[in-house]
Enzyme design. Structure first.
Site, PDB file in Angstrom:
ATOM      1  N   PRO A 188       0.852  -1.101   0.115  1.00 45.12           N
ATOM      2  CA  PRO A 188      -0.141  -0.019  -0.231  1.00 45.12           C
ATOM      3  C   PRO A 188       0.834   1.239  -0.015  1.00 45.12           C
ATOM      4  O   PRO A 188       1.899   1.359   0.776  1.00 45.12           O
ATOM      5  CB  PRO A 188      -0.765  -0.265   1.291  1.00 45.12           C
ATOM      6  N   ASN A 189       0.280   2.196  -0.915  1.00 43.10           N
ATOM      7  CA  ASN A 189       1.094   3.790  -0.854  1.00 43.10           C
ATOM      8  C   ASN A 189       2.179   3.597  -1.530  1.00 43.10           C
ATOM      9  O   ASN A 189       2.557   4.801  -1.967  1.00 43.10           O
ATOM     10  CB  ASN A 189       0.967   4.324   0.655  1.00 43.10           C
TER      11      ASN A 189
ATOM     12  N   TYR B 228      11.213   8.749   1.217  1.00 45.89           N
ATOM     13  CA  TYR B 228      11.201   7.769   0.124  1.00 45.89           C
ATOM     14  C   TYR B 228      11.629   8.004  -1.082  1.00 45.89           C
ATOM     15  O   TYR B 228      11.923   7.426  -2.140  1.00 45.89           O
ATOM     16  CB  TYR B 228       9.726   7.298  -0.096  1.00 45.89           C
TER      17      TYR B 228
ATOM     18  N   GLU C 238      12.338  -9.234   2.552  1.00 44.43           N
ATOM     19  CA  GLU C 238      11.594  -8.155   2.909  1.00 44.43           C
ATOM     20  C   GLU C 238      12.439  -6.981   2.922  1.00 44.43           C
ATOM     21  O   GLU C 238      13.471  -6.936   3.038  1.00 44.43           O
ATOM     22  CB  GLU C 238      11.139  -8.339   4.434  1.00 44.43           C
TER      23      GLU C 238
ATOM     24  N   HIS D 234      12.396  -2.430   3.134  1.00 41.91           N
ATOM     25  CA  HIS D 234      11.850  -1.364   3.320  1.00 41.91           C
ATOM     26  C   HIS D 234      12.884  -0.051   2.852  1.00 41.91           C
ATOM     27  O   HIS D 234      14.012  -0.256   2.962  1.00 41.91           O
ATOM     28  CB  HIS D 234      11.544  -0.861   4.895  1.00 41.91           C
TER      29      HIS D 234
ATOM     30  N   ARG E 108      12.363   5.461  12.647  1.00 34.90           N
ATOM     31  CA  ARG E 108      11.058   5.965  12.729  1.00 34.90           C
ATOM     32  C   ARG E 108      10.283   5.628  13.884  1.00 34.90           C
ATOM     33  O   ARG E 108      10.527   5.100  14.979  1.00 34.90           O
ATOM     34  CB  ARG E 108      10.438   5.654  11.416  1.00 34.90           C
TER      35      ARG E 108
HETATM   36  C1  DQA Z   1       8.094   1.551   4.098  1.00 39.81           C
HETATM   37  C2  DQA Z   1       8.111   1.542   5.648  1.00 39.81           C
HETATM   38  C3  DQA Z   1       6.646   1.181   6.208  1.00 39.81           C
HETATM   39  O1  DQA Z   1       6.801   1.680   7.696  1.00 39.81           O
HETATM   40  C4  DQA Z   1       5.742   2.130   5.732  1.00 39.81           C
HETATM   41  O2  DQA Z   1       4.381   2.076   6.028  1.00 39.81           O
HETATM   42  C5  DQA Z   1       5.643   2.293   4.080  1.00 39.81           C
HETATM   43  C6  DQA Z   1       6.868   2.353   3.511  1.00 39.81           C
HETATM   44  C7  DQA Z   1       9.278   1.758   3.304  1.00 39.81           C
HETATM   45  O3  DQA Z   1       9.597   1.179   2.173  1.00 39.81           O
HETATM   46  O4  DQA Z   1      10.295   2.343   4.130  1.00 39.81           O
HETATM   47  O5  DQA Z   1       4.643   2.105   3.499  1.00 39.81           O
HETATM   48  O6  DQA Z   1       7.663  -0.075   3.821  1.00 39.81           O
END
Ligand code: DQA
Length: 137
Positions: free
Chosen positions: A9-10, A22, A95, A97, A104
């Site tokens: 998401p997002n 990001y 995984e 990020h 954070r």
């Molecule tokens: C994320 C970190 C997550 O906490 C956040 O909700 C995201 C992006 C990252 O890529 O740093 O949507 O996964």
């Protein structure tokens, strides 16, 4: 070798969303760079804002692909269902990020999915996806 990048998401808003966290790169442009860098790789991309759609995709490819690079976004912090899906498949998952989730909010420090993943990359920016590909190679 078949590798899929799955963004949750997002992450369709990369390049627009909170650029100070990001970065300013659009993911479509980044995928083109990766395809040029790794022409022999069968590299796929899937993004969804929906938990069930992510789970369906993991089931669909999780017994035939060589690797999954998964940025589950916030679902990594919340979804037991996603963790169960990763536990159920054969394909190894990395995984990822983009941000360093450990510097954070506290709620980002926990991941339900990490336990079932081969490895974790966090905080290395969008470059983390390429590092995950290299690790599979
Ligand atoms: C994320 C970190 C997550 O906490 C956040 O909700 C995201 C992006 C990252 O890529 O740093 O949507 O996964």
């Amino acid at each position: 070798m078949k590798i899929i990048i799955i963004n949750g998401p997002n992450l369709n808003l990369l390049g627009i969303r909170e650029k100070h966290i990001y970065g300013d790169k659009n993911f479509g442009a980044y995928m083109c760079e990766l395809e040029e860098l790794y022409p022999k790789l069968k590299l796929e991309y899937f993004q969804s804002n929906h938990e069930g759609a992510l789970i369906d995709k993991i089931h669909e490819i999780g017994f035939s692909y060589d690797g999954i690079i998964l940025n589950a976004g916030a679902y990594g912090h919340t979804s037991i269902a996603l963790a169960d899906a990763i536990a159920a498949i054969n394909t190894p998952v990395i995984e990822i990020h983009i941000s360093n989730v450990y510097n954070r909010d506290r709620f980002r420090h926990h991941s339900f999915i990490s336990k079932h993943c081969k490895g974790i990359i966090t905080g290395l920016g969008i470059k983390g996806y390429e590092l995950a590909i290299q690790s599979f190679l």
